[in-house]
Design a protein around this motif. Structure first.
Motif, mmCIF file in Angstrom:
data_model
loop_
_atom_site.group_PDB
_atom_site.id
_atom_site.type_symbol
_atom_site.label_atom_id
_atom_site.label_comp_id
_atom_site.label_asym_id
_atom_site.label_seq_id
_atom_site.Cartn_x
_atom_site.Cartn_y
_atom_site.Cartn_z
ATOM 1 N N ALA B 39 0.836 -1.091 -0.128
ATOM 2 C CA ALA B 39 -0.068 0.018 0.100
ATOM 3 C C ALA B 39 0.733 0.937 0.010
ATOM 4 O O ALA B 39 0.746 2.252 -0.691
ATOM 5 N N ALA B 40 1.860 1.284 0.924
ATOM 6 C CA ALA B 40 2.880 2.261 0.922
ATOM 7 C C ALA B 40 3.630 2.638 -0.694
ATOM 8 O O ALA B 40 3.581 3.758 -1.017
ATOM 9 N N ALA B 41 4.095 1.431 -0.912
ATOM 10 C CA ALA B 41 4.779 1.638 -2.430
ATOM 11 C C ALA B 41 3.656 2.130 -3.424
ATOM 12 O O ALA B 41 4.104 2.921 -4.075
ATOM 13 N N ALA B 42 2.489 1.758 -3.298
ATOM 14 C CA ALA B 42 1.393 2.163 -4.409
ATOM 15 C C ALA B 42 1.338 3.752 -4.247
ATOM 16 O O ALA B 42 1.272 4.444 -5.154
ATOM 17 N N VAL B 43 1.079 4.003 -3.180
ATOM 18 C CA VAL B 43 0.840 5.592 -2.760
ATOM 19 C C VAL B 43 2.093 6.312 -3.223
ATOM 20 O O VAL B 43 2.044 7.287 -4.012
ATOM 21 N N ARG B 44 3.177 5.793 -2.909
ATOM 22 C CA ARG B 44 4.474 6.685 -3.258
ATOM 23 C C ARG B 44 4.792 6.685 -4.625
ATOM 24 O O ARG B 44 5.073 7.716 -5.092
ATOM 25 N N SER B 45 4.380 5.655 -5.437
ATOM 26 C CA SER B 45 4.717 5.658 -6.901
ATOM 27 C C SER B 45 3.303 6.318 -7.386
ATOM 28 O O SER B 45 3.330 6.274 -8.790
ATOM 29 N N ARG B 46 2.269 6.453 -6.709
ATOM 30 C CA ARG B 46 1.076 7.129 -7.637
ATOM 31 C C ARG B 46 0.383 6.134 -8.309
ATOM 32 O O ARG B 46 -0.182 6.420 -9.465
ATOM 33 N N SER B 47 0.448 4.773 -8.172
ATOM 34 C CA SER B 47 0.013 3.916 -8.981
ATOM 35 C C SER B 47 -0.874 2.914 -8.125
ATOM 36 O O SER B 47 -0.667 2.007 -7.641
ATOM 37 N N VAL B 48 -2.202 3.610 -7.885
ATOM 38 C CA VAL B 48 -2.959 2.808 -7.002
ATOM 39 C C VAL B 48 -4.019 1.896 -7.792
ATOM 40 O O VAL B 48 -4.671 2.527 -8.837
ATOM 41 N N PRO B 49 -4.387 0.831 -7.371
ATOM 42 C CA PRO B 49 -5.191 -0.099 -7.829
ATOM 43 C C PRO B 49 -6.653 0.392 -8.023
ATOM 44 O O PRO B 49 -7.061 1.480 -7.240
ATOM 45 N N ALA B 50 -7.468 0.335 -9.316
ATOM 46 C CA ALA B 50 -8.662 0.642 -9.348
ATOM 47 C C ALA B 50 -9.576 0.108 -8.135
ATOM 48 O O ALA B 50 -9.186 -0.752 -7.486
ATOM 49 N N GLY B 51 -10.418 0.820 -7.824
ATOM 50 C CA GLY B 51 -11.409 0.611 -6.503
ATOM 51 C C GLY B 51 -10.881 1.367 -5.544
ATOM 52 O O GLY B 51 -11.404 1.052 -4.376
ATOM 53 N N HIS B 52 -9.948 2.121 -5.591
ATOM 54 C CA HIS B 52 -9.530 2.975 -4.304
ATOM 55 C C HIS B 52 -9.380 4.356 -4.952
ATOM 56 O O HIS B 52 -8.289 5.136 -4.920
ATOM 57 N N PRO B 53 -10.395 4.900 -5.630
ATOM 58 C CA PRO B 53 -10.246 6.300 -6.179
ATOM 59 C C PRO B 53 -10.003 7.508 -5.201
ATOM 60 O O PRO B 53 -9.256 8.329 -5.931
ATOM 61 N N LEU B 54 -10.169 7.474 -3.990
ATOM 62 C CA LEU B 54 -9.954 8.511 -3.302
ATOM 63 C C LEU B 54 -8.633 8.548 -2.527
ATOM 64 O O LEU B 54 -7.974 9.663 -2.187
ATOM 65 N N VAL B 55 -7.813 7.499 -2.789
ATOM 66 C CA VAL B 55 -6.423 7.433 -1.892
ATOM 67 C C VAL B 55 -5.529 8.680 -2.762
ATOM 68 O O VAL B 55 -4.837 9.345 -1.919
ATOM 69 N N LEU B 56 -5.520 8.731 -4.022
ATOM 70 C CA LEU B 56 -4.525 9.603 -4.809
ATOM 71 C C LEU B 56 -4.813 11.157 -4.221
ATOM 72 O O LEU B 56 -3.942 11.941 -3.863
ATOM 73 N N GLU B 57 -6.196 11.583 -4.156
ATOM 74 C CA GLU B 57 -6.396 12.886 -3.658
ATOM 75 C C GLU B 57 -6.086 13.057 -2.332
ATOM 76 O O GLU B 57 -5.358 14.126 -2.140
ATOM 77 N N ALA B 58 -6.429 11.907 -1.486
ATOM 78 C CA ALA B 58 -6.273 12.184 0.021
ATOM 79 C C ALA B 58 -4.714 12.266 0.280
ATOM 80 O O ALA B 58 -4.331 12.824 1.339
ATOM 81 N N THR B 59 -3.896 11.836 -0.536
ATOM 82 C CA THR B 59 -2.634 11.554 -0.398
ATOM 83 C C THR B 59 -1.893 12.754 -1.234
ATOM 84 O O THR B 59 -0.501 12.641 -1.173
ATOM 85 N N ALA B 60 -2.206 13.445 -2.097
ATOM 86 C CA ALA B 60 -1.547 14.359 -3.119
ATOM 87 C C ALA B 60 -0.724 15.212 -2.388
ATOM 88 O O ALA B 60 0.649 15.216 -2.940
ATOM 89 N N ALA B 61 -0.863 15.968 -1.329
ATOM 90 C CA ALA B 61 -0.060 16.918 -0.578
ATOM 91 C C ALA B 61 1.095 16.232 0.108
ATOM 92 O O ALA B 61 2.277 16.871 -0.001
ATOM 93 N N ARG B 62 0.932 15.009 0.376
ATOM 94 C CA ARG B 62 2.172 14.533 1.363
ATOM 95 C C ARG B 62 2.860 13.356 0.841
ATOM 96 O O ARG B 62 3.656 12.865 1.301
#
Lengths: 377, 377
Positions: B39-62
């Motif tokens: 999960a941490a790797a996915a957020v860091r690399s900005r490549s989040v699986p489909a089905g988690h649409p809000l993750v990129l927005e929630a983590t954009a700033a940090r």
């Protein structure tokens, strides 16, 4: 039912009111059947109709002592009178709750009531809210009782209580001091100064309100009479509020009567460290009483949908406000709400002073809090 | 679920705990699916699986700021640690209430908790009773909070609160002074001294109890964090007691969380003339909170059928009693009840002094009143 009683009838009532320790269901039912004059004659002559087996026993000790004429004379001399169920001012509706079969055994409707004062019994018994509590009241309890009493009379309620030391006395005094109506229901004759230290207070109540008793002139207070009296305090009130009560306060008995008679029961909370609030907290925690904090919640208890309108409207006296309270009062607009900061600015008072004035004025019903803002009530 | 986390896993949790403002349902659900490291790797690399649409927005700033290693280092340096749901001391059961759908939107289970101190988080979170209330507490409120806190720890309960001025601080201090366990749930990082005047108190809690936060080291307190923090106070307590609350106290928010999460809610009454008891009275009158007057009613709230036994039995410390209280304590027999008069005689104290000592000892749970007689509890 009411007509102008003649002397024979009133003397018959006075005789029946003393011939057995009230309340006496046997005498009541004899009287229902025969009317007062014949009932009195039957008791006096010891020839009671079948169907009233308990009358002779209940009246054995006193049947031959007829002081009815003297009782009425004493009453007249001190500005008192005997009110019977045949009189126009008889509070039939408030007392009706006492005629329910499950309460009649220990309670029952009084046969007649001795009253002393200018108040009309039925008026006071329908506009009364009882403020009761510990004889050993705390300063806090006295402050709250006094504040509630003056708030109630400002809304045209009668303050009903038992004339005792402590909360009772403060409640009566608070009502009188605000020029309001108050009724003391006694466990002794209306001519007795009990407690002795309240002689002056009782005289003042008799002067401007009403001193009431089920007991004939001269009757001394006795423990069982307090318990019997308490039912009348509850019955002749639209709500009963226990201001302070220790763990074994007599107020608990009045509270129990309120519940039995279907009168709304409120209790004022206090510090958990105060022995005189233990009874109040217990009643609230046990869901026997509603927590009340001031005049608004007390009136809401007595008149839940604002159904009772005592006529004179909402003008609330500001005579009894302290200097700070008066300044806070003057700082509040005629319409709408303002913040504590705005009041502080307009009144020229510190925020803590404004806050404590508002808290007191909330209890006395002068102000209302509205989502954190304050307005005149 | 629990196993010994390796450094990579713990760093992943630390990264996820900071990458979005907690609580973040999107991160939580990503983590549920992928586990923390992926999960941490996915957020860091900005490549989040489909089905988690809000993750990129929630983590954009940090997302690009990875201070996980430093956060863990800071924690280690100050004797703190990151507790995750994969750790043995994770309070999964107390926090489960937060996973209910109707609360998840504004609440939700925390992803991980930073804790500082020797206490075991799951222990403290299951033996905790929250004492909360006004920052601007009255002397009365402080007296009650302190007395309840010492009474609770004497019964092996943890005193949980928010570390703030007023009631919170007094509750923590009362627990520490009685040698008990206490947990402060913070709206800032566990390394921050907030409020500044509580630096020493927080250090003492970290020394002997537990300072807990959902926020990474360095996070400053902010208004929304207090509201979010309050849900954790309620979730990690067997009951919540509002000791004092004005009309708009933050304690009302913790109380609301208690109700939402199904935690028993108690409120301590006080003088109706006190602005800091208005909120408590309102909660009781509105049937939102149960009126509690002392340690017995608070514990009854948390453990209604005595179901919770914290082991060490009933030995109650008498270290904190005043001289009068100690004399009253010594005058009470080991078994059975005695009257106030008997206590007065044995203790050589006036009745009023005995009475007020008993009232305080009733609150602190040292004595119990039994039909007007008193006994040791």
């Amino acid at each position: 039912m009411s007509h102008h009683l003649d002397d024979t009838e009133r003397r018959a009532w006075a005789y029946l009111a003393r011939v057995a320790e009230p309340p006496c269901a046997a005498i009541e039912s004899l009287c229902d059947e025969l009317g007062p004059v014949e009932a009195a004659a039957a008791v006096r002559s010891r020839s009671v109709p079948a169907g009233h087996p308990l009358v002779l026993e209940a009246t054995a000790a006193r049947a031959e002592i007829d002081t009815a004429a003297e009782d009425l004379e004493i009453a007249e001399r001190i500005g008192a009178r005997l009110v019977t169920r045949d009189d126009a001012e008889w509070p039939g509706w408030p007392l009706m709750s006492l005629s329910q079969s499950d309460t009649a055994a220990r309670g029952g409707v009084p046969l007649a009531l001795w009253v002393r004062g200018p108040g009309r019994l039925d008026d006071l018994a329908t506009t009364g809210i009882a403020l009761v509590g510990s004889r050993a009241a705390s300063g806090y309890g006295e402050q709250v009782a006094s504040s509630l009493a003056s708030g109630l009379v400002a809304e045209n309620w009668t303050v009903t209580s038992g004339g005792a030391y402590g909360i009772d006395g403060v409640a009566h005094r608070g009502a009188l001091a605000s020029g309001g109506s108050t009724m003391a229901v006694m466990a002794c004759g209306i001519d007795r100064d009990y407690p002795a230290g309240h002689a002056r207070l009782l005289a003042e109540i008799a002067d401007r309100g009403l001193v009431v008793s089920e007991y004939p002139p001269g009757t001394t207070a006795a423990k069982h009479r307090f318990l019997t009296r308490n039912r009348l305090v509850a019955a002749m009130s639209a709500a009963v509020v226990v201001v302070e009560a220790g763990r074994r306060s007599g107020a608990a008995n009045t509270a129990a009567w309120a519940r039995k008679l279907g009168r709304p029961l409120g209790a004022v909370p206090g510090p958990v460290t105060s022995a005189t609030s233990i009874g109040c907290h217990q009643m609230i925690a046990d869901d026997l009483a509603v927590l009340v904090t001031g005049i608004r919640s007390v009136i809401a208890l007595a008149a839940p949908d604002g159904a009772v309108d005592n006529g004179r409207g909402r003008t609330r006296s500001t005579d009894r406000l302290t200097a700070d309270e008066q300044r806070v009062h003057d700082a509040l607009p005629g319409r709408g709400s303002v913040t504590i900061e705005e009041i502080s600015f307009s009144a020229g008072l510190d925020i803590p002073d404004v806050r404590s004035a508002l808290a007191r004025m909330d209890v006395s019903g002068h102000v209302v809090n509205d989502a954190g803002m304050w307005r005149l009530s």
